[in-house]
Design an enzyme around this catalytic site. Structure first.
Site, short mmCIF file in Angstrom:
data_model
loop_
_atom_site.label_atom_id
_atom_site.label_comp_id
_atom_site.label_asym_id
_atom_site.label_seq_id
_atom_site.Cartn_x
_atom_site.Cartn_y
_atom_site.Cartn_z
N ASP A 103 -10.47 38.65 39.50
CA ASP A 103 -9.73 39.65 40.27
C ASP A 103 -10.38 39.51 41.64
OD1 ASP A 103 -12.17 40.96 40.19
OD2 ASP A 103 -11.32 42.76 39.15
N LEU A 157 -14.96 40.32 37.58
CA LEU A 157 -14.21 41.47 37.61
C LEU A 157 -15.06 42.53 38.48
CD1 LEU A 157 -13.41 42.58 33.95
CD2 LEU A 157 -12.00 41.51 35.84
N HIS A 158 -14.38 43.05 39.55
CA HIS A 158 -15.04 44.14 40.44
C HIS A 158 -14.01 45.06 40.85
CE1 HIS A 158 -14.19 41.59 43.65
NE2 HIS A 158 -14.38 42.33 44.36
N ARG A 159 -12.71 44.72 40.81
CA ARG A 159 -11.52 45.64 41.78
C ARG A 159 -11.61 47.06 41.15
NH1 ARG A 159 -10.76 43.35 46.04
NH2 ARG A 159 -10.84 41.19 45.86
#
Ligand code: UD1
Length: 367
Positions: free
Chosen positions: A283, A204-206
């Site tokens: 993501d 997850l990093h968006r």
């Protein structure tokens, strides 16, 4: 033919690796590698140069992190003198990060032909910083190398001259196929005490997922449920780590008994980890493509994808960020496996095709 090749952030490195290899093998191409320094931690940058044997960059602009405007401006300021000094026949950029548009804009303004690898992808969501980078980079490129048919349709709809567009396959998959065997030797499963096919991998990093604490907390609700039956390995991106700590959600994550938190992993460890996973939740853009080739079910925690072929032919399901939808999709996956197809031309030879087309294009310009 002198080509400046630009990389800056983690997903660029696996795309630039096969291109540098293909260019160095061709007597007609003289490649120069510029690293903007957008990503600078060893785990986000150096580890990939080591794992993928990418030559050390000829030049590092060392821009580091900042707001979008400042980061983009710093890259432009520092890249312009490089282009003026090197006088390349082309500047090649990959992907959709800030380094891509910043260097692309510098090249276009200096009238140096711009080459975009991974052109034409569209999420149709202009709130994503990457979507703005994609649309603008494609608009000023002379040669556009595309991974999937939707890319061609998108570019033609935007009025790009079809003679500039080439479907060549996927350089990220070149890297995956070239490193599968080596990745088998990784002992990451033993290190993390995991049994194949019994665990999931999460990334997850968006900004849309991790910058808003309400969205992030909702995703954690679903993850909490999933990790009860399927342990989840979560290599935490620096942006996400910062947000988890700032919002106090880190403690909640740490309290989940089967959530295995790690630093960002190197390429070979991560490839091995994905290849044996029961499910991947992500993501990321590239991971949707990698899981398609590996045949591993992928749940994309986003409202859209710019890579529709991974849904049409691959293992990807775009499930959004709502905990109910994430859990529904997860249960569907547990119920049965899908039969994915590997998209056309994702065969490990995309970089070779690009080298070939570049040389032909250069010869035609000279004549
Ligand atoms: C960038 C790309 C994104 C890509 C992602 C992959 C843009 C607009 N975004 O997002 O498309 O999917 O890389 O990782 O270009 N940081 C570190 N160490 C680093 C790099 C970053 O600690 O080596 C931290 C900094 O606090 C920084 C934050 O991470 O402010 C975000 O970094 P940034 O490069 O701005 O964007 P990413 O979220 O990594």
């Amino acid at each position: 033919m002198k080509v400046i090749n630009v990389c800056g952030a983690r997903p660029n490195f696996m795309k630039i690796a096969p291109l540098m290899r293909a260019f160095r093998a061709r007597p007609g191409i003289e490649p120069c590698l510029v690293h903007t320094g957008q990503h600078y931690d060893d785990t986000m940058s150096k580890a990939f140069f080591d794992d993928l044997h990418i030559p050390r960059p000829d030049i590092n602009l060392e821009v580091g992190s900042a707001s979008h405007a400042i980061q983009t401006a710093h890259i432009m300021e520092r890249f312009e003198p490089v282009v003026l000094a090197q006088k390349p026949d082309a500047v090649l950029v990959v992907g959709d990060v800030n380094s891509t548009i910043a260097c692309g804009l510098v090249a276009a303004k200096l009238l140096v032909p711009l080459v975009h690898v991974e052109a034409g992808l569209r999420s149709f969501d202009r709130t994503m910083p990457e979507e703005v980078n994609r649309v603008l980079t494609d608009a000023i490129s002379e040669l556009l190398f595309v991974t999937e048919p939707a890319g061609v349709r998108n570019l033609e709809r935007e009025g790009i001259d079809p003679s500039k567009i080439h479907v060549v396959g996927n350089v990220m998959i070149d890297t995956l196929l070239a490193h599968r065997e080596l990745a088998e030797k990784s002992d990451v499963l033993e290190r993390l005490k995991l049994t194949p096919q019994t665990y999931g991998v999460l990334t997850l990093h968006r900004p849309a997922n991790v910058d808003d604490p309400r969205v992030l907390a909702g995703i954690l609700d679903a993850l909490e449920e999933i990790q009860r039956t399927t342990p989840l390995v979560f290599p935490v991106h620096p942006r996400t780590r910062g947000n988890l700590e700032r919002t106090g959600l880190a403690a909640r994550l740490q309290a989940m008994p089967h959530m295995i938190l790690t630093e960002p992993l190197g390429y070979l460890d991560f490839l091995k980890l994905m290849s044996r996973a029961a499910v991947v939740l992500t993501d990321s853009g590239g991971i949707q493509e990698e899981t398609t080739v590996l045949g591993v079910p992928c749940l994309t925690l986003r409202a859209n994808t710019e890579r529709p072929i991974t849904v049409e032919q691959g293992t990807n399901q775009v499930v959004g960020m709502s905990p109910i939808e994430i859990l529904k999709a997860y249960r569907r996956i547990r119920a049965g496996r899908i039969q994915p197809r590997v998209p056309n031309l994702w065969d490990g030879k995309a970089a070779e095709r690009i080298a070939e087309i570049l040389l032909r294009w250069h010869a035609q310009r000279g004549s």
